[in-house]
Design an enzyme around this catalytic site. Structure first.
Site, mmCIF file in Angstrom:
data_model
loop_
_atom_site.group_PDB
_atom_site.id
_atom_site.type_symbol
_atom_site.label_atom_id
_atom_site.label_comp_id
_atom_site.label_asym_id
_atom_site.label_seq_id
_atom_site.Cartn_x
_atom_site.Cartn_y
_atom_site.Cartn_z
ATOM 1 N N HIS A 388 40.290 9.465 42.152
ATOM 2 C CA HIS A 388 41.191 9.079 41.029
ATOM 3 C C HIS A 388 41.268 10.698 40.249
ATOM 4 O O HIS A 388 42.718 10.833 39.983
ATOM 5 C CB HIS A 388 40.596 8.373 40.088
ATOM 6 C CG HIS A 388 41.308 7.862 38.850
ATOM 7 N ND1 HIS A 388 42.098 6.627 38.437
ATOM 8 C CD2 HIS A 388 41.392 8.640 37.512
ATOM 9 C CE1 HIS A 388 42.359 6.706 37.285
ATOM 10 N NE2 HIS A 388 42.172 7.760 36.762
ATOM 11 N N GLU A 389 40.325 11.234 39.906
ATOM 12 C CA GLU A 389 40.614 12.564 39.298
ATOM 13 C C GLU A 389 41.300 13.744 39.945
ATOM 14 O O GLU A 389 42.047 14.443 39.550
ATOM 15 C CB GLU A 389 39.233 12.985 38.746
ATOM 16 C CG GLU A 389 38.720 11.986 37.609
ATOM 17 C CD GLU A 389 39.302 11.771 36.471
ATOM 18 O OE1 GLU A 389 40.313 12.385 36.061
ATOM 19 O OE2 GLU A 389 38.944 10.750 35.940
ATOM 20 N N HIS A 392 44.851 13.170 39.522
ATOM 21 C CA HIS A 392 45.555 13.533 38.392
ATOM 22 C C HIS A 392 45.658 15.078 38.680
ATOM 23 O O HIS A 392 46.647 15.744 38.143
ATOM 24 C CB HIS A 392 44.446 13.517 37.320
ATOM 25 C CG HIS A 392 44.371 12.084 36.555
ATOM 26 N ND1 HIS A 392 45.618 11.628 36.293
ATOM 27 C CD2 HIS A 392 43.546 11.284 36.261
ATOM 28 C CE1 HIS A 392 45.478 10.336 35.653
ATOM 29 N NE2 HIS A 392 43.975 10.180 35.797
ATOM 30 N N HIS A 395 48.524 16.005 40.868
ATOM 31 C CA HIS A 395 49.719 15.937 40.022
ATOM 32 C C HIS A 395 50.234 17.220 39.045
ATOM 33 O O HIS A 395 51.125 17.677 39.121
ATOM 34 C CB HIS A 395 49.755 14.676 39.331
ATOM 35 C CG HIS A 395 50.940 14.233 38.542
ATOM 36 N ND1 HIS A 395 51.018 13.084 37.737
ATOM 37 C CD2 HIS A 395 52.209 14.566 38.841
ATOM 38 C CE1 HIS A 395 52.259 12.740 37.201
ATOM 39 N NE2 HIS A 395 53.174 13.814 37.670
#
Length: 599
Positions: A388-389, A392, A395
């Site tokens: 998940h991190e 981020h 991105h």
């Protein structure tokens, strides 16, 4: 229990390299001194922002100041997060915070001054060939905001009301976190334990149904005693939203909240109506939950009960990295090369140490690679957090690499897409590889519950907010009974006839802090749906979908969120992405039903 190590004992290979941001404290001090000087320089533009040359020069200095302040702030706070008890970095963090406030105050004249220009003059400036494209975009955005910006005196008055408008949220926070006391309830061992917010979810996840039921009843009976006060507090928040919408000439509070991201109301309405169409899937999942729990009636306190017997997946960090890396193969070699750099080159602070900030996040400043803070445990949850991190982080990496500073920051509306997509690809990989029915069931229920809590539940919250504000806007009173009835009816609708919707749930609206950040929760559901849609396209189509997705990552904040997604093949103004997410959810239910046949 092993002793949590001190920060100084954490191995270097598992710590982030903040030296990539500032090589030394002396370098940080030098940048700080430079910013203090530049604060004085920005004032020379005040009263002069009426032509393209002055605006360009002012924006250039604004960017320099903002970026330097961001770098100082991020570094100081990340140092502070390494060990919150370390006085030196507490002080550095405070110093950076104060500087940030000063810089914002020094820059605060820019927008009102440019907005005081006539509409014609502002429109001409947005077409001025001497201005860089990013500056013209800023001016176009100001022109869009102009109808909702008031005179200098009115703006000053609204700014003064700012502190008063925080009151509903502040009062709710104090009451909910400090003053509200819950009774003692029995845990699995039959011991009397004081119920708290933190323990409540643990109790709801208990295998003992009596424990779940008692905690559920105790929580809502406690809120019920304060129903009038809590209704008045929520009412005050709704009234505040209506006041600002009215003062700033918006047709409704909902339109005001969507204006910043330039999201059409149709996106909000479309989410609700498409989820409504797919409620039979939620009802089917509830029937399956009832069967797996072997209960005659499914109650609201059964929603978080585990569906499979204890299943521990031991996944050490180095193995978690490898699995995440392998699972993201569909995104191509280029993406995984950057991911590997993140793993190898000091982006991540991995393990818990004494005083370290809890939780996980991805953060950083433009011009330097992103950073990720973890508190890794060797389990499935932590592996998903890593995926998940890093979603981020990548991105942010692609956004920064492909955009100038002013266009690099993506919106909250887009923020959860890249992180959730990584989780979807990881889940798909694990399900494909799994041969153990018990493990497979564990993974399927983990994923299905994410759909339940992130798409269905958040959409129900979003619908509640819309109904409540709509009633207030048409002059209806929001009594405690009215709020309870609206909320209860929504639960009946979302969970279906197979669920015993306990009367106590009518008070749940009173404990949702997000209702004080109005019209925000829908972004969880749209982000999750967009990510699931992207994952489905990538797995079904391959390279063309990957190219579109990488284009999305590279867009940063260079256009409105809805346009960025649309260009990448996810049109959130249409029902399709939500319908695609629902087809994935249906697939999970079908797999779970197959595994439970004959039980």
């Amino acid at each position: 229990m092993n002793q949590v190590p001190k920060r100084s004992e954490a191995p270097a290979e598992y710590r982030w390299k903040l030296e990539d941001l500032f090589a030394s404290e002396a370098q940080w001090d030098a940048e700080y001194a430079k910013v203090r000087e530049q604060i004085g320089e920005i004032g020379k533009f005040e009263g002069k922002l009426s032509d393209a040359a002055a605006i360009a020069e002012c924006f250039k200095l604004e960017d320099e100041l903002s970026l330097a302040t961001e770098r100082l702030y991020v570094y100081a706070n990340m140092r502070h997060h390494e060990d919150m008890a370390e006085g030196k970095y507490q002080a550095l963090s405070e110093k950076a915070k104060k500087l940030s406030v000063e810089v914002n105050e020094a820059l605060s004249f820019i927008t009102p001054e440019i907005l005081s220009l006539s509409e014609e003059k502002l429109a001409a400036l947005t077409e001025d060939p001497s201005l860089p494209a990013t500056y013209k975009r800023t001016l176009r955005e100001m022109l869009r905001e102009k109808p909702h910006t008031l005179s200098k005196n009115e703006e000053s008055l609204l700014a003064q009301v700012g502190n008063v408008s925080q009151a509903p949220s502040t009062i709710f926070g104090m009451m909910n976190n400090a003053d509200m006391k819950f009774p003692k309830v029995k845990n699995e061992k039959g011991e009397e334990v004081e119920l708290t917010h933190g323990r409540y979810i643990q109790f709801l996840e208990s295998r003992n149904r009596d424990v779940r039921k008692e905690a559920f009843k105790a929580v809502y009976e406690t809120y019920g005693k304060w129903r009038n006060t809590l209704a008045a507090t929520l009412n005050a928040n709704v009234t505040k939203n209506l006041f600002y919408a009215n003062a700033r000439h918006y047709p409704s509070a909902l339109e005001m909240s969507l204006f910043g991201d330039n999201i059409p109301v149709s996106v909000y309405d479309n989410l609700i109506s498409t989820v409504h169409e797919h409620l039979p899937l939620m009802h089917r999942y509830m029937a399956l939950r009832k069967k797996l729990l072997k209960v005659d009636e499914l109650h609201m306190y059964d929603l978080f009960a585990p569906l499979v017997e204890e299943f521990d997946m031991e996944i050490p960090y180095d193995e978690a990295k490898k699995i995440v890396f392998d699972s993201l193969a569909p995104l191509g070699d280029g993406y995984r090369k950057v991911l590997q750099s993140g793993f190898d080159e000091g982006w991540i602070d991995v393990y818990e140490n004494e005083g370290k900030r809890s939780g996980a996040y991805s953060w950083g400043a433009y011009g330097t690679h992103p950073y990720v803070l973890l508190n890794h445990k060797d389990n499935l949850n932590s592996m998903f957090t890593l995926a998940h991190e890093m979603g981020h982080a990548l991105h942010s990496y692609y956004s920064d690499e492909n955009n100038e500073y002013r266009n690099a920051q993506y919106t909250i509306f887009l923020a959860e897409v890249a992180s959730t997509l990584n989780e979807a690809l990881l889940m798909n990989y694990l399900l494909d590889k799994s041969t153990d029915p018990k493990e497979k069931m564990y993974l399927l229920t983990y994923y299905a519950d994410q759909f339940r809590t992130t798409v269905f539940r958040q959409t129900m919250f979003a619908e509640f907010e819309k109904i409540v504000h709509g009633k207030a806007e048409s002059g209806e009173a929001l009594t405690p009974n009215e709020l309870c009835q609206i909320y209860y009816d929504l639960n009946v609708k979302y969970y279906g006839d197979g669920m015993e919707v306990d009367k106590d749930i009518e008070m749940e609206w009173a404990r949702i802090p997000h209702f004080y950040t109005s019209f925000y929760v829908y972004k969880y559901a749209t982000g999750f749906s967009a990510a699931t849609s992207f994952a489905k396209q990538i797995l079904d189509e391959g390279q063309p979908a990957v190219d579109r997705y990488l284009g999305f990552l590279k867009s940063g904040g260079s256009d409105y969120s809805i346009n960025i997604l649309k260009k990448a093949g996810v049109d959130m103004s249409s029902p399709e992405p939500i319908a695609q997410a629902m087809s994935v959810f249906e697939g999970l239910i079908e797999e779970m039903e197959k595994l439970t046949e004959g039980r």
